[in-house]
Design a protein around this motif. Structure first.
Motif, PDB file in Angstrom:
ATOM      1  N   VAL A   1       0.842  -1.206   0.000  1.00 43.54           N
ATOM      2  CA  VAL A   1       0.000   0.000   0.000  1.00 43.54           C
ATOM      3  C   VAL A   1       0.871   1.248   0.000  1.00 43.54           C
ATOM      4  CG1 VAL A   1      -1.597   1.350   1.426  1.00 43.54           C
ATOM      5  CG2 VAL A   1      -2.044  -1.072   1.005  1.00 43.54           C
ATOM      6  N   ILE A   2       1.904   1.257   0.838  1.00 42.46           N
ATOM      7  CA  ILE A   2       2.803   2.414   0.909  1.00 42.46           C
ATOM      8  C   ILE A   2       3.466   2.655  -0.444  1.00 42.46           C
ATOM      9  CG2 ILE A   2       4.952   3.259   1.933  1.00 42.46           C
ATOM     10  CD1 ILE A   2       4.017   1.737   4.527  1.00 42.46           C
ATOM     11  N   MET A   3       3.920   1.593  -1.079  1.00 43.67           N
ATOM     12  CA  MET A   3       4.617   1.729  -2.366  1.00 43.67           C
ATOM     13  C   MET A   3       3.687   2.232  -3.473  1.00 43.67           C
ATOM     14  SD  MET A   3       7.079  -1.629  -2.244  1.00 43.67           S
ATOM     15  CE  MET A   3       7.634  -1.404  -3.915  1.00 43.67           C
ATOM     16  N   LEU A   4       2.404   1.916  -3.395  1.00 41.97           N
ATOM     17  CA  LEU A   4       1.454   2.331  -4.427  1.00 41.97           C
ATOM     18  C   LEU A   4       1.058   3.796  -4.307  1.00 41.97           C
ATOM     19  CD1 LEU A   4      -0.816  -0.837  -4.512  1.00 41.97           C
ATOM     20  CD2 LEU A   4       0.729  -0.035  -6.322  1.00 41.97           C
ATOM     21  N   ASN A   5       1.307   4.401  -3.142  1.00 39.75           N
ATOM     22  CA  ASN A   5       1.024   5.824  -2.936  1.00 39.75           C
ATOM     23  C   ASN A   5      -0.421   6.172  -3.322  1.00 39.75           C
ATOM     24  OD1 ASN A   5       1.710   8.408  -2.097  1.00 39.75           O
ATOM     25  ND2 ASN A   5       2.322   9.031  -4.153  1.00 39.75           N
ATOM     26  N   LEU A   6      -1.354   5.436  -2.753  1.00 43.57           N
ATOM     27  CA  LEU A   6      -2.768   5.597  -3.075  1.00 43.57           C
ATOM     28  C   LEU A   6      -3.389   6.757  -2.300  1.00 43.57           C
ATOM     29  CD1 LEU A   6      -3.645   1.814  -2.863  1.00 43.57           C
ATOM     30  CD2 LEU A   6      -3.332   3.147  -4.949  1.00 43.57           C
ATOM     31  N   SER A   7      -4.486   7.301  -2.810  1.00 43.84           N
ATOM     32  CA  SER A   7      -5.183   8.380  -2.100  1.00 43.84           C
ATOM     33  C   SER A   7      -6.289   7.835  -1.198  1.00 43.84           C
ATOM     34  CB  SER A   7      -5.760   9.385  -3.086  1.00 43.84           C
ATOM     35  OG  SER A   7      -6.664   8.756  -3.956  1.00 43.84           O
ATOM     36  N   VAL A   8      -6.792   6.637  -1.489  1.00 41.89           N
ATOM     37  CA  VAL A   8      -7.801   5.973  -0.670  1.00 41.89           C
ATOM     38  C   VAL A   8      -7.421   4.503  -0.536  1.00 41.89           C
ATOM     39  CG1 VAL A   8     -10.241   5.333  -0.462  1.00 41.89           C
ATOM     40  CG2 VAL A   8      -9.620   7.511  -1.514  1.00 41.89           C
ATOM     41  N   VAL A   9      -7.497   3.988   0.692  1.00 42.73           N
ATOM     42  CA  VAL A   9      -7.155   2.583   0.951  1.00 42.73           C
ATOM     43  C   VAL A   9      -8.226   1.971   1.843  1.00 42.73           C
ATOM     44  CG1 VAL A   9      -5.459   1.026   1.989  1.00 42.73           C
ATOM     45  CG2 VAL A   9      -4.687   3.087   0.850  1.00 42.73           C
ATOM     46  N   MET A  10      -8.581   0.729   1.577  1.00 44.33           N
ATOM     47  CA  MET A  10      -9.483  -0.001   2.455  1.00 44.33           C
ATOM     48  C   MET A  10      -8.764  -1.229   2.992  1.00 44.33           C
ATOM     49  SD  MET A  10     -13.306  -1.353   1.910  1.00 44.33           S
ATOM     50  CE  MET A  10     -14.175  -2.063   3.285  1.00 44.33           C
ATOM     51  N   PHE A  11      -8.767  -1.350   4.311  1.00 46.56           N
ATOM     52  CA  PHE A  11      -8.182  -2.505   4.989  1.00 46.56           C
ATOM     53  C   PHE A  11      -9.312  -3.296   5.643  1.00 46.56           C
ATOM     54  CE2 PHE A  11      -4.620   0.614   5.399  1.00 46.56           C
ATOM     55  CZ  PHE A  11      -3.664  -0.091   4.688  1.00 46.56           C
ATOM     56  N   ASP A  12      -9.384  -4.580   5.349  1.00 42.56           N
ATOM     57  CA  ASP A  12     -10.393  -5.444   5.950  1.00 42.56           C
ATOM     58  C   ASP A  12      -9.742  -6.258   7.061  1.00 42.56           C
ATOM     59  OD1 ASP A  12     -12.681  -6.892   6.502  1.00 42.56           O
ATOM     60  OD2 ASP A  12     -12.437  -8.236   4.797  1.00 42.56           O
ATOM     61  N   GLU A  13      -9.942  -5.821   8.295  1.00 43.83           N
ATOM     62  CA  GLU A  13      -9.410  -6.481   9.485  1.00 43.83           C
ATOM     63  C   GLU A  13      -7.918  -6.773   9.370  1.00 43.83           C
ATOM     64  OE1 GLU A  13     -11.697  -9.399  11.445  1.00 43.83           O
ATOM     65  OE2 GLU A  13     -13.598  -8.464  10.925  1.00 43.83           O
ATOM     66  N   ILE A  14      -7.154  -5.759   8.995  1.00 42.35           N
ATOM     67  CA  ILE A  14      -5.707  -5.922   8.867  1.00 42.35           C
ATOM     68  C   ILE A  14      -5.059  -6.248  10.208  1.00 42.35           C
ATOM     69  CG2 ILE A  14      -5.145  -3.466   9.107  1.00 42.35           C
ATOM     70  CD1 ILE A  14      -2.990  -4.071   6.838  1.00 42.35           C
ATOM     71  N   ASP A  15      -5.734  -5.960  11.307  1.00 46.02           N
ATOM     72  CA  ASP A  15      -5.211  -6.233  12.647  1.00 46.02           C
ATOM     73  C   ASP A  15      -5.495  -7.650  13.134  1.00 46.02           C
ATOM     74  OD1 ASP A  15      -7.945  -5.345  12.634  1.00 46.02           O
ATOM     75  OD2 ASP A  15      -7.852  -5.324  14.824  1.00 46.02           O
ATOM     76  N   SER A  16      -6.306  -8.390  12.423  1.00 46.04           N
ATOM     77  CA  SER A  16      -6.754  -9.706  12.877  1.00 46.04           C
ATOM     78  C   SER A  16      -5.599 -10.699  12.995  1.00 46.04           C
ATOM     79  CB  SER A  16      -7.797 -10.247  11.898  1.00 46.04           C
ATOM     80  OG  SER A  16      -8.221 -11.526  12.293  1.00 46.04           O
ATOM     81  N   GLY A  17      -5.438 -11.258  14.186  1.00 44.52           N
ATOM     82  CA  GLY A  17      -4.446 -12.304  14.417  1.00 44.52           C
ATOM     83  C   GLY A  17      -3.011 -11.848  14.461  1.00 44.52           C
ATOM     84  N   CYS A  18      -2.764 -10.557  14.587  1.00 43.06           N
ATOM     85  CA  CYS A  18      -1.396 -10.027  14.572  1.00 43.06           C
ATOM     86  C   CYS A  18      -0.789  -9.991  15.964  1.00 43.06           C
ATOM     87  CB  CYS A  18      -1.378  -8.612  14.003  1.00 43.06           C
ATOM     88  SG  CYS A  18      -1.818  -8.524  12.269  1.00 43.06           S
ATOM     89  N   ASP A  19       0.533 -10.178  16.021  1.00 48.67           N
ATOM     90  CA  ASP A  19       1.228 -10.002  17.290  1.00 48.67           C
ATOM     91  C   ASP A  19       1.432  -8.507  17.544  1.00 48.67           C
ATOM     92  OD1 ASP A  19       3.474  -9.139  15.808  1.00 48.67           O
ATOM     93  OD2 ASP A  19       4.482 -11.068  15.963  1.00 48.67           O
ATOM     94  N   GLU A  20       1.901  -8.160  18.742  1.00 47.64           N
ATOM     95  CA  GLU A  20       2.039  -6.751  19.137  1.00 47.64           C
ATOM     96  C   GLU A  20       2.994  -5.980  18.230  1.00 47.64           C
ATOM     97  OE1 GLU A  20       0.376  -4.883  21.412  1.00 47.64           O
ATOM     98  OE2 GLU A  20      -0.911  -6.639  21.602  1.00 47.64           O
ATOM     99  N   GLU A  21       4.092  -6.602  17.812  1.00 46.92           N
ATOM    100  CA  GLU A  21       5.064  -5.935  16.930  1.00 46.92           C
ATOM    101  C   GLU A  21       4.421  -5.564  15.600  1.00 46.92           C
ATOM    102  OE1 GLU A  21       8.968  -7.031  14.269  1.00 46.92           O
ATOM    103  OE2 GLU A  21       8.633  -8.183  16.098  1.00 46.92           O
ATOM    104  N   THR A  22       3.659  -6.480  15.042  1.00 46.70           N
ATOM    105  CA  THR A  22       3.006  -6.229  13.764  1.00 46.70           C
ATOM    106  C   THR A  22       1.912  -5.184  13.914  1.00 46.70           C
ATOM    107  OG1 THR A  22       3.523  -8.468  13.031  1.00 46.70           O
ATOM    108  CG2 THR A  22       1.777  -7.317  11.845  1.00 46.70           C
ATOM    109  N   LEU A  23       1.145  -5.234  15.010  1.00 47.62           N
ATOM    110  CA  LEU A  23       0.122  -4.213  15.252  1.00 47.62           C
ATOM    111  C   LEU A  23       0.743  -2.824  15.322  1.00 47.62           C
ATOM    112  CD1 LEU A  23      -2.298  -5.831  17.843  1.00 47.62           C
ATOM    113  CD2 LEU A  23      -2.812  -5.203  15.484  1.00 47.62           C
ATOM    114  N   LEU A  24       1.862  -2.696  16.007  1.00 52.95           N
ATOM    115  CA  LEU A  24       2.539  -1.408  16.106  1.00 52.95           C
ATOM    116  C   LEU A  24       3.010  -0.937  14.731  1.00 52.95           C
ATOM    117  CD1 LEU A  24       3.500   0.815  17.994  1.00 52.95           C
ATOM    118  CD2 LEU A  24       5.601  -0.477  18.340  1.00 52.95           C
TER     119      LEU A  24
END
Length: 93
Positions: free
Chosen positions: A26-49
């Motif tokens: 997403v960062i590399m695409l430099n988009l103006s609008v992004v949708m994340f569907d539960e990107i936090d699901s099942g992540c450890d604390e390091e990844t959440l941060l």
């Protein structure tokens, strides 16, 4: 035996690696609008941060973020302009 360069981007990656890869894409695409569907699901604390910090950077750079999550702490850490709740098919402000 296929080499590394011929594998799918997320091939043989664990959940946290896939979520980080999604954010990097997403960062590399430099988009103006992004949708994340539960990107936090099942992540450890390091990844959440990692995800929280990068969503904040995207917002700071003018990107509009639409995301779904069941984790209100995650949403609170990102900081939002608006929150809408979907309950039994009804959308609430």
């Amino acid at each position: 035996n296929k080499g590394w360069s011929s594998k799918s981007l997320n091939y043989d990656s664990n959940n946290d690696e896939r979520k980080k890869n999604e954010m990097i894409q997403v960062i590399m695409l430099n988009l103006s609008v992004v949708m994340f569907d539960e990107i936090d699901s099942g992540c450890d604390e390091e990844t959440l941060l990692f995800i929280i910090n990068n969503i904040k950077k995207l917002k700071k750079n003018g990107c509009s973020i639409i995301l779904t999550s069941n984790n209100y702490d995650f949403i609170d850490k990102i900081g939002t302009d608006a929150i809408h709740t979907l309950n039994n098919g009804t959308l609430y402000d």
